[in-house]
Write a protein that holds these residues in place. Sequence first.
Motif, mmCIF file in Angstrom:
data_model
loop_
_atom_site.group_PDB
_atom_site.id
_atom_site.type_symbol
_atom_site.label_atom_id
_atom_site.label_comp_id
_atom_site.label_asym_id
_atom_site.label_seq_id
_atom_site.Cartn_x
_atom_site.Cartn_y
_atom_site.Cartn_z
ATOM 1 N N VAL A 1 -23.647 -7.462 -51.713
ATOM 2 C CA VAL A 1 -23.769 -8.423 -50.608
ATOM 3 C C VAL A 1 -24.436 -7.856 -49.363
ATOM 4 O O VAL A 1 -24.945 -8.610 -48.541
ATOM 5 C CB VAL A 1 -22.369 -8.990 -50.251
ATOM 6 C CG1 VAL A 1 -22.441 -9.973 -49.094
ATOM 7 C CG2 VAL A 1 -21.754 -9.682 -51.469
ATOM 8 N N SER A 2 -24.479 -6.534 -49.197
ATOM 9 C CA SER A 2 -25.014 -5.966 -47.958
ATOM 10 C C SER A 2 -26.428 -6.442 -47.609
ATOM 11 O O SER A 2 -26.732 -6.599 -46.417
ATOM 12 C CB SER A 2 -24.954 -4.436 -47.986
ATOM 13 O OG SER A 2 -25.701 -3.909 -49.063
ATOM 14 N N PRO A 3 -27.329 -6.708 -48.577
ATOM 15 C CA PRO A 3 -28.652 -7.215 -48.188
ATOM 16 C C PRO A 3 -28.589 -8.534 -47.420
ATOM 17 O O PRO A 3 -29.502 -8.832 -46.631
ATOM 18 C CB PRO A 3 -29.367 -7.392 -49.532
ATOM 19 C CG PRO A 3 -28.714 -6.403 -50.440
ATOM 20 C CD PRO A 3 -27.271 -6.412 -50.029
ATOM 21 N N ASP A 4 -27.508 -9.309 -47.624
ATOM 22 C CA ASP A 4 -27.403 -10.593 -46.941
ATOM 23 C C ASP A 4 -27.136 -10.440 -45.443
ATOM 24 O O ASP A 4 -27.262 -11.414 -44.693
ATOM 25 C CB ASP A 4 -26.287 -11.432 -47.572
ATOM 26 C CG ASP A 4 -26.600 -11.833 -49.003
ATOM 27 O OD1 ASP A 4 -27.782 -12.100 -49.282
ATOM 28 O OD2 ASP A 4 -25.684 -11.856 -49.836
ATOM 29 N N LEU A 5 -26.773 -9.243 -44.990
ATOM 30 C CA LEU A 5 -26.494 -9.017 -43.571
ATOM 31 C C LEU A 5 -27.682 -8.424 -42.821
ATOM 32 O O LEU A 5 -27.610 -8.248 -41.597
ATOM 33 C CB LEU A 5 -25.297 -8.072 -43.408
ATOM 34 C CG LEU A 5 -23.924 -8.611 -43.814
ATOM 35 C CD1 LEU A 5 -22.854 -7.564 -43.496
ATOM 36 C CD2 LEU A 5 -23.595 -9.915 -43.092
ATOM 37 N N GLN A 6 -28.771 -8.128 -43.495
ATOM 38 C CA GLN A 6 -29.878 -7.419 -42.859
ATOM 39 C C GLN A 6 -30.393 -8.063 -41.573
ATOM 40 O O GLN A 6 -30.741 -7.368 -40.615
ATOM 41 C CB GLN A 6 -31.022 -7.252 -43.858
ATOM 42 C CG GLN A 6 -30.726 -6.298 -45.001
ATOM 43 C CD GLN A 6 -30.251 -4.936 -44.511
ATOM 44 O OE1 GLN A 6 -30.918 -4.283 -43.708
ATOM 45 N NE2 GLN A 6 -29.085 -4.508 -44.991
ATOM 46 N N PRO A 7 -30.464 -9.395 -41.466
ATOM 47 C CA PRO A 7 -30.955 -9.976 -40.201
ATOM 48 C C PRO A 7 -30.131 -9.607 -38.979
ATOM 49 O O PRO A 7 -30.629 -9.712 -37.849
ATOM 50 C CB PRO A 7 -30.890 -11.491 -40.468
ATOM 51 C CG PRO A 7 -31.047 -11.609 -41.948
ATOM 52 C CD PRO A 7 -30.284 -10.429 -42.496
ATOM 53 N N LEU A 8 -28.875 -9.167 -39.159
ATOM 54 C CA LEU A 8 -28.062 -8.782 -38.005
ATOM 55 C C LEU A 8 -28.686 -7.618 -37.236
ATOM 56 O O LEU A 8 -28.392 -7.417 -36.053
ATOM 57 C CB LEU A 8 -26.648 -8.406 -38.445
ATOM 58 C CG LEU A 8 -25.743 -9.561 -38.894
ATOM 59 C CD1 LEU A 8 -24.407 -9.016 -39.389
ATOM 60 C CD2 LEU A 8 -25.519 -10.555 -37.766
ATOM 61 N N GLY A 9 -29.570 -6.870 -37.878
ATOM 62 C CA GLY A 9 -30.259 -5.787 -37.196
ATOM 63 C C GLY A 9 -31.206 -6.283 -36.119
ATOM 64 O O GLY A 9 -31.674 -5.484 -35.292
ATOM 65 N N ASP A 10 -31.490 -7.582 -36.105
ATOM 66 C CA ASP A 10 -32.407 -8.147 -35.119
ATOM 67 C C ASP A 10 -31.696 -8.804 -33.941
ATOM 68 O O ASP A 10 -32.351 -9.396 -33.075
ATOM 69 C CB ASP A 10 -33.319 -9.186 -35.791
ATOM 70 C CG ASP A 10 -34.201 -8.569 -36.864
ATOM 71 O OD1 ASP A 10 -34.578 -7.392 -36.712
ATOM 72 O OD2 ASP A 10 -34.499 -9.264 -37.864
ATOM 73 N N VAL A 11 -30.361 -8.740 -33.905
ATOM 74 C CA VAL A 11 -29.630 -9.310 -32.774
ATOM 75 C C VAL A 11 -29.968 -8.514 -31.510
ATOM 76 O O VAL A 11 -29.989 -7.288 -31.524
ATOM 77 C CB VAL A 11 -28.110 -9.278 -33.022
ATOM 78 C CG1 VAL A 11 -27.350 -9.728 -31.783
ATOM 79 C CG2 VAL A 11 -27.749 -10.173 -34.196
ATOM 80 N N GLU A 12 -30.213 -9.236 -30.423
ATOM 81 C CA GLU A 12 -30.629 -8.594 -29.173
ATOM 82 C C GLU A 12 -29.645 -8.932 -28.057
ATOM 83 O O GLU A 12 -29.308 -10.103 -27.854
ATOM 84 C CB GLU A 12 -32.036 -9.058 -28.778
ATOM 85 C CG GLU A 12 -33.103 -8.714 -29.825
ATOM 86 C CD GLU A 12 -34.451 -9.326 -29.482
ATOM 87 O OE1 GLU A 12 -34.526 -10.082 -28.487
ATOM 88 O OE2 GLU A 12 -35.424 -9.050 -30.202
ATOM 89 N N ALA A 13 -29.198 -7.895 -27.338
ATOM 90 C CA ALA A 13 -28.315 -8.087 -26.188
ATOM 91 C C ALA A 13 -28.390 -6.830 -25.329
ATOM 92 O O ALA A 13 -28.106 -5.736 -25.827
ATOM 93 C CB ALA A 13 -26.879 -8.352 -26.633
ATOM 94 N N PRO A 14 -28.771 -6.965 -24.049
ATOM 95 C CA PRO A 14 -28.969 -5.770 -23.209
ATOM 96 C C PRO A 14 -27.719 -4.927 -23.006
ATOM 97 O O PRO A 14 -27.815 -3.707 -22.814
ATOM 98 C CB PRO A 14 -29.473 -6.352 -21.883
ATOM 99 C CG PRO A 14 -29.101 -7.794 -21.903
ATOM 100 C CD PRO A 14 -29.128 -8.192 -23.341
#
Length: 384
Positions: A208-221
């Motif tokens: 299942v870990s590939p399904d979380l990959q977009p979380l690497g694009d979360v942006e917050a200063p």
Amino acid sequence: MTRLLVFAVFLALVSWWLHRRLVRATGLGRPWSVVVDVTLVVLWVLAVIGVGSGEAFDPGWARPPGWVGWVWLGAMFYLVLGLLLVALVSLLTRLFARLRGTGNDEQVDLSRRRGLRIATAVVVVGAGGAAGYGVSEAARPRIVRVRVPLKRLPAEFDGVLVALVSDLHVGPARGVDFTRRVVDLVNAEQPDLVAIAGDLVDGTVAKVSPDLQPLGDVEAPLGVFGVSGNHEFYADDGGRWLDVWDRLGIRTLRNERATITRGGATLDIAGIHDYSSPAPYEPDLSAALAGRDPSTFVVLLAHEPRQALEASDLGVDLQLSGHTHGGQMWPLGYLVPLQQPSVTGLDRIGNTVLYTTRGVGTWGPPVRVAAPPEITILELVRED
């Protein structure tokens, strides 16, 4: 695999009971009785695949048929509730007829059978309608904006936007596309800080870990912080899941805290493991808060609202949680208070302000009834 086998047996028993209510009790004749029984068997197979997807089965092939099986389980929930009510009314009707001495009247029996068929048909249509509505509702995550007044909040943090994300539950029924959609919604809000309150997955790291990959694009200063939920430990080692989050740029808080600075002022953000986490991952709020300056404002990430009871005793100003799903499927929301001090929304537990999000995903059936999915944007406001 043992859990899957237990579920398969349990579901087979429920399917047999549905056969009794849908075919035997109504006197349904051929060919419709065969159609109903074959359908129940096929849906049983799909539901077993769905439950095993992400853990026993590779979601690459199991997710599409498993999704159908999960939706069936949502419909089954309402079907069982409705048919239990019909069975109860039917039993009371028969008992009343016997007391009146009309229980053996052939005309009465025929009338009762027609009534039973009509009631059963209504329940079937209603259960299907509720599941269909719930699928549509669950597929539309929405932004919920909440203003949170806080007495000890430093003036420099007044107006800070915190995106609270919880309970994605990707794996069995949803995959990488759902995660990407959530990330896009979060980034569009341009939050200052992102808080992830656990239960991101149902399944193993390998599957299942590939399904979380977009979380690497979360942006917050001010950073992206996360804590484990209970589901990270169901199919795999929760520590391994937190390692995956770390590699995606999420600062996982494992019974520890970090300091956030803004305009020269600071606040602490602490995080603990879930209430039910197994050894060696038991929650330890005292360890997370050890050595801190008690005059510093502290935000706690804790998966379950009931962890606010201890948080209040230890001086936590604000706790952010998920877990409840707001009940997810009516009327389950009425049962949540038996376990949790808050079901959804803004609350106060002792000295601690608590916000419990309904979460953005679903556990089990991709169905939400009277509990819409949410990504919460919290505006922290200094209250004088």
